[in-house]
Design an enzyme around this catalytic site. Structure first.
Site, short mmCIF file in Angstrom:
data_model
loop_
_atom_site.label_atom_id
_atom_site.label_comp_id
_atom_site.label_asym_id
_atom_site.label_seq_id
_atom_site.Cartn_x
_atom_site.Cartn_y
_atom_site.Cartn_z
N GLN A 58 11.23 1.42 -4.42
CA GLN A 58 10.21 2.45 -4.27
C GLN A 58 9.77 2.75 -2.70
O GLN A 58 9.73 4.08 -2.60
CB GLN A 58 8.76 1.99 -4.66
CG GLN A 58 7.56 2.67 -4.66
CD GLN A 58 6.41 2.11 -5.54
OE1 GLN A 58 6.31 2.33 -6.64
NE2 GLN A 58 5.60 1.35 -4.80
N ARG B 107 1.17 -7.95 -13.08
CA ARG B 107 1.67 -8.22 -14.28
C ARG B 107 1.81 -9.64 -14.51
O ARG B 107 2.02 -10.13 -15.66
CB ARG B 107 3.14 -7.74 -14.53
CG ARG B 107 3.11 -6.02 -14.52
CD ARG B 107 4.51 -5.54 -14.88
NE ARG B 107 4.29 -4.06 -15.45
CZ ARG B 107 4.42 -3.16 -14.68
NH1 ARG B 107 4.71 -3.23 -13.55
NH2 ARG B 107 4.39 -2.00 -15.29
N HIS C 104 -2.02 -6.29 -2.50
CA HIS C 104 -2.81 -5.13 -2.37
C HIS C 104 -3.50 -5.32 -1.06
O HIS C 104 -3.75 -4.34 -0.25
CB HIS C 104 -3.79 -4.57 -3.63
CG HIS C 104 -2.82 -4.54 -4.85
ND1 HIS C 104 -3.16 -5.20 -5.84
CD2 HIS C 104 -2.00 -3.32 -5.41
CE1 HIS C 104 -2.47 -4.75 -7.02
NE2 HIS C 104 -1.67 -3.66 -6.69
P1 AMP Z 1 0.65 -1.45 -7.86
O1 AMP Z 1 -0.49 -1.22 -7.86
O2 AMP Z 1 1.44 -2.34 -8.45
O3 AMP Z 1 1.30 -0.02 -8.05
O4 AMP Z 1 0.90 -1.82 -6.21
C1 AMP Z 1 0.48 -1.07 -5.28
C2 AMP Z 1 1.06 -1.42 -3.87
O5 AMP Z 1 0.98 -2.67 -3.63
C3 AMP Z 1 2.66 -0.96 -3.99
O6 AMP Z 1 3.03 -0.58 -2.66
C4 AMP Z 1 3.15 -2.24 -4.23
O7 AMP Z 1 4.41 -2.42 -3.59
C5 AMP Z 1 2.19 -3.08 -3.01
N1 AMP Z 1 2.34 -4.51 -3.66
C6 AMP Z 1 2.18 -4.87 -5.15
N2 AMP Z 1 2.40 -6.25 -4.96
C7 AMP Z 1 2.49 -6.73 -3.93
C8 AMP Z 1 2.75 -7.98 -3.16
N3 AMP Z 1 2.84 -9.16 -3.56
N4 AMP Z 1 3.07 -8.11 -1.73
C9 AMP Z 1 2.86 -6.92 -1.08
N5 AMP Z 1 2.71 -5.89 -1.54
C10 AMP Z 1 2.62 -5.77 -2.77
#
Ligand code: AMP
Length: 279
Positions: free
Chosen positions: A152, A186, A36
């Site tokens: 996504q 997760r 994030h």
């Molecule tokens: P989430 O909180 O899981 O919905 O993720 C929010 C945003 O962070 C989404 O655009 C995800 O694709 C991005 N994101 C989550 N994990 C990663 C990661 N390891 N590397 C880059 N972006 C990420």
């Protein structure tokens, strides 16, 4: 300007008017990690104003999924966001976003029927609906999404193009742990033994990359080798392994450049995803 935490849609819209253009926006479900933060830092460098949302969106989880167990720690997130100099943190309640009798949905067809969409019916309808709402509320100039969730990104870009939304979608590379595991909220569900096994996703996409670099263009051969590798791990259960066109997400027989190699694997009870683009 010090960081403001905003819970109401009307307040968010009002504060939006006072932000200096262009406005960068990073939607998240909170419990922030370095993945994030990569998006947030990228957005921070490209825009004088930065809005980050923290919202665990119930409509993108299906009833058997982990919505209520999903990890949350807003106080810790606020500390991290303050360090990154976010201007506004938008953290609405579920009721604020979905009042009683809410019944309007944004749906992207076809693309959302495969891969994650096939395994998680209704997931993308929840994602596109909440993202469209957030775009309308925040009216960002640019919004930032992680390549970690490759489908996504494809789905959101299609929604933005076809519904003529006025913003730019920026994709940020996947952030990984030292052993290659893609960072994810997760990952906190994994016990130590599962955490070790979880590197098999990265090993599988690395194997695909290696075969492709060596000249293998038969997609089925690459899928089969990934499958064989993962099947060696008794704690890993494959949901799908895909080699697909990066725009249509149609499965490929012959790998061409670029191609999206993606997979979903359950490690114990935790479902993880990862991907790499061959080009
Ligand atoms: P989430 O909180 O899981 O919905 O993720 C929010 C945003 O962070 C989404 O655009 C995800 O694709 C991005 N994101 C989550 N994990 C990663 C990661 N390891 N590397 C880059 N972006 C990420």
């Amino acid at each position: 300007m010090s960081m403001k935490v905003v819970e109401k849609i009307d307040d968010m819209k009002r504060l939006r008017q006072q932000l200096t253009e262009p406005v960068g926006f990073v939607p998240t479900m909170g419990y922030l990690h370095e993945g994030h933060l990569a998006l947030i830092r990228w957005a921070r460098t490209e825009n004088p104003s930065l809005v980050v949302s923290l919202f665990v969106n119930p409509t993108q989880f299906d009833p058997q999924e982990d919505f209520s167990q999903y990890p949350r720690d807003p106080e810790r997130d606020f500390g991290l966001l303050e360090k990154e100099r976010a201007d506004i943190v938008f953290m609405p309640s579920v009721d604020e976003m979905y009042p009683p009798r809410f019944n309007s949905w944004v749906e992207v067809g076809r693309l959302t029927e495969r891969l994650e969409g096939a395994s998680r019916p209704g997931h993308f309808r929840g994602v596109t609906t909440v993202v469209a709402k957030l775009f309308n509320i925040i009216q960002p100039t640019r919004a930032y999404f992680g390549q970690k969730d490759a489908q996504q990104v494809v789905v959101i870009k299609k929604m933005v193009a076809e519904l003529n939304m006025n913003l730019e979608i920026v994709t940020v590379p996947t952030m990984r742990e030292g052993d290659g595991l893609a960072m994810s909220s997760r990952n906190t569900y994994l016990n130590p033994e599962e955490r070790e096994v979880a590197t098999v996703l990265y090993q599988a996409i690395s194997l695909a990359q290696k075969l492709w670099v060596r000249g293998e263009t038969n997609a089925q051969v690459i899928r089969q080798q990934m499958l064989t590798l993962i099947r060696k791990e008794p704690l890993a259960a494959i949901d799908y392994i895909s080699i697909a066109d990066t725009e249509t997400l149609d499965e490929l027989d012959t790998v061409k450049s670029p191609a999206l190699v993606s997979l979903a694997v359950k490690i114990g009870n935790t479902r993880l995803i990862d991907n790499v683009v061959l080009e």
